[in-house]
Design a protein around this motif. Sequence first.
Motif, PDB file in Angstrom:
ATOM      1  N   LYS A  99       1.247  -0.887  -0.421  1.00 24.29           N
ATOM      2  CA  LYS A  99      -0.109  -0.048   0.139  1.00 24.29           C
ATOM      3  C   LYS A  99       0.479   1.254   0.082  1.00 24.29           C
ATOM      4  CE  LYS A  99      -0.726   0.465   4.790  1.00 24.29           C
ATOM      5  NZ  LYS A  99      -1.577   0.307   6.256  1.00 24.29           N
ATOM      6  N   GLN A 100       0.073   2.239  -0.797  1.00 23.97           N
ATOM      7  CA  GLN A 100       1.149   3.570  -1.030  1.00 23.97           C
ATOM      8  C   GLN A 100       0.529   4.401  -1.739  1.00 23.97           C
ATOM      9  OE1 GLN A 100       5.309   3.326  -2.228  1.00 23.97           O
ATOM     10  NE2 GLN A 100       4.910   5.797  -2.687  1.00 23.97           N
ATOM     11  N   PRO A 101      -0.826   5.097  -1.048  1.00 26.05           N
ATOM     12  CA  PRO A 101      -1.136   5.547  -2.038  1.00 26.05           C
ATOM     13  C   PRO A 101      -0.796   6.789  -2.883  1.00 26.05           C
ATOM     14  CG  PRO A 101      -1.107   6.103   0.538  1.00 26.05           C
ATOM     15  CD  PRO A 101      -0.324   5.740   0.494  1.00 26.05           C
ATOM     16  N   ALA A 147      -6.971   3.026  -4.885  1.00 26.48           N
ATOM     17  CA  ALA A 147      -7.906   3.651  -3.776  1.00 26.48           C
ATOM     18  C   ALA A 147      -7.673   4.875  -3.382  1.00 26.48           C
ATOM     19  CB  ALA A 147      -8.372   2.848  -2.887  1.00 26.48           C
ATOM     20  N   PRO A 148      -9.385   5.400  -2.274  1.00 24.94           N
ATOM     21  CA  PRO A 148      -9.095   7.007  -1.722  1.00 24.94           C
ATOM     22  C   PRO A 148      -8.623   7.084  -0.957  1.00 24.94           C
ATOM     23  CG  PRO A 148     -11.516   6.003  -1.898  1.00 24.94           C
ATOM     24  CD  PRO A 148     -10.445   4.805  -2.636  1.00 24.94           C
ATOM     25  N   MET A 149      -8.144   8.081  -0.326  1.00 23.16           N
ATOM     26  CA  MET A 149      -8.087   8.050   1.160  1.00 23.16           C
ATOM     27  C   MET A 149      -8.646   7.723   2.018  1.00 23.16           C
ATOM     28  SD  MET A 149      -4.548   8.720   0.579  1.00 23.16           S
ATOM     29  CE  MET A 149      -4.506   8.730   2.305  1.00 23.16           C
ATOM     30  N   SER A 150     -10.185   7.792   2.187  1.00 28.30           N
ATOM     31  CA  SER A 150     -10.943   7.246   2.765  1.00 28.30           C
ATOM     32  C   SER A 150     -10.703   5.752   3.209  1.00 28.30           C
ATOM     33  CB  SER A 150     -12.535   7.878   2.278  1.00 28.30           C
ATOM     34  OG  SER A 150     -12.474   7.122   0.828  1.00 28.30           O
ATOM     35  N   ASP A 180       3.961  10.437  13.341  1.00 27.93           N
ATOM     36  CA  ASP A 180       2.327   9.818  12.263  1.00 27.93           C
ATOM     37  C   ASP A 180       2.614   8.785  10.503  1.00 27.93           C
ATOM     38  OD1 ASP A 180       0.535  11.731  13.385  1.00 27.93           O
ATOM     39  OD2 ASP A 180       0.855  13.142  12.090  1.00 27.93           O
ATOM     40  N   ALA A 181       2.081   8.558  10.823  1.00 27.67           N
ATOM     41  CA  ALA A 181       1.756   7.866   9.984  1.00 27.67           C
ATOM     42  C   ALA A 181       1.137   8.510   8.456  1.00 27.67           C
ATOM     43  CB  ALA A 181       1.294   6.264   9.411  1.00 27.67           C
ATOM     44  N   ALA A 182       1.908   8.503   7.092  1.00 32.24           N
ATOM     45  CA  ALA A 182       1.635   8.859   5.644  1.00 32.24           C
ATOM     46  C   ALA A 182       0.025   9.605   6.039  1.00 32.24           C
ATOM     47  CB  ALA A 182       1.870   8.292   4.549  1.00 32.24           C
ATOM     48  N   GLU A 183      -0.695   7.976   6.128  1.00 29.34           N
ATOM     49  CA  GLU A 183      -2.222   8.328   5.939  1.00 29.34           C
ATOM     50  C   GLU A 183      -2.964   9.575   7.356  1.00 29.34           C
ATOM     51  OE1 GLU A 183      -0.113   5.322   6.578  1.00 29.34           O
ATOM     52  OE2 GLU A 183      -1.482   3.634   5.130  1.00 29.34           O
ATOM     53  N   ILE A 184      -2.256   9.596   8.236  1.00 31.20           N
ATOM     54  CA  ILE A 184      -2.724  10.220   9.020  1.00 31.20           C
ATOM     55  C   ILE A 184      -2.114  12.007   8.617  1.00 31.20           C
ATOM     56  CG2 ILE A 184      -2.357  11.076  12.050  1.00 31.20           C
ATOM     57  CD1 ILE A 184      -3.909   8.310  11.448  1.00 31.20           C
ATOM     58  N   ASP A 238       9.514   6.793   5.208  1.00 29.11           N
ATOM     59  CA  ASP A 238       9.313   8.724   5.641  1.00 29.11           C
ATOM     60  C   ASP A 238       7.761   9.198   5.366  1.00 29.11           C
ATOM     61  OD1 ASP A 238       9.937  11.275   4.944  1.00 29.11           O
ATOM     62  OD2 ASP A 238      11.366  11.045   3.016  1.00 29.11           O
ATOM     63  N   PRO A 239       7.240   8.996   5.979  1.00 28.31           N
ATOM     64  CA  PRO A 239       5.274   9.552   5.660  1.00 28.31           C
ATOM     65  C   PRO A 239       5.228  10.502   5.134  1.00 28.31           C
ATOM     66  CG  PRO A 239       6.143   9.039   7.667  1.00 28.31           C
ATOM     67  CD  PRO A 239       7.210   8.721   7.003  1.00 28.31           C
ATOM     68  N   LEU A 240       6.295  11.455   5.619  1.00 26.20           N
ATOM     69  CA  LEU A 240       6.077  12.743   5.412  1.00 26.20           C
ATOM     70  C   LEU A 240       6.342  12.804   3.420  1.00 26.20           C
ATOM     71  CD1 LEU A 240       5.849  15.866   5.900  1.00 26.20           C
ATOM     72  CD2 LEU A 240       8.178  15.985   5.506  1.00 26.20           C
ATOM     73  N   SER A 241       6.899  12.276   2.997  1.00 21.05           N
ATOM     74  CA  SER A 241       7.332  12.373   1.618  1.00 21.05           C
ATOM     75  C   SER A 241       5.880  11.351   0.782  1.00 21.05           C
ATOM     76  CB  SER A 241       8.913  11.387   1.260  1.00 21.05           C
ATOM     77  OG  SER A 241       9.513  12.475   1.892  1.00 21.05           O
ATOM     78  N   GLU A 242       5.897  10.314   1.229  1.00 29.52           N
ATOM     79  CA  GLU A 242       5.103   9.729   1.437  1.00 29.52           C
ATOM     80  C   GLU A 242       3.457  10.153   1.204  1.00 29.52           C
ATOM     81  OE1 GLU A 242       2.820   5.769   2.326  1.00 29.52           O
ATOM     82  OE2 GLU A 242       5.036   5.849   2.590  1.00 29.52           O
TER      83      GLU A 242
END
Length: 196
Positions: free
Chosen positions: A12-14, A30-33, A181-185, A150-154
């Motif tokens: 999974k990588q948005p 998939a959407p971020m939701s 924080d994870a990227a999703e957050i 690297d959640p910020l870059s993601e």
Amino acid sequence: MIGRLKGILAHKQPPWLVVDVHGVGYELEAPMSTFYDLPEVGREVALFTHYAQKEDSVSLYGFLTEPERRLFRDVQKVSGIGAKIALAVLSGVSVGEFARLVQAGDVTALTRIPGIGKKTAERMVVELRDRAADFGGGPVAAGGRAVPADPLSEAVEALQQLGYKPAEAQKMAKAAAAEGDAAEIIIRKALQSALR
């Protein structure tokens, strides 16, 4: 048609994810939701899907809930809206919040979703107001997530794919990010801030 997939979440990588169903990896957008509530990689997941075939491509979209998939389909019935904007809608607001905005005729709030201008927002209100009460769903809650390298870059990359310009995506992600924080957050907080 493929209406539902159940298997192991392999990647999974948005906005992309891969679900392994008995050795076959299905790549879905998939959407971020949906990303907010995905389990960790290696866990089982069940997704409602939407299969789309165009002249030059085939796409598969995944959603954790039926109301998300229904909204994705309904939004595309509005003239001038395709899958990219439908995904942006679901990434920007919950199904319940979108229904509320449409019923209230809140064009200003709708234009804060990337890719939606004033005329598109007005068309959404006119064409979807009668169906908005049937969208159902509610706000999505964040769960615990494994923190990527690297959640910020993601998060910045995902915001760009949702239609934000690189500098704007970088600014939004940095403002929303908190340590751990994870990227999703980060993405969720950035999108919520953009709607205020």
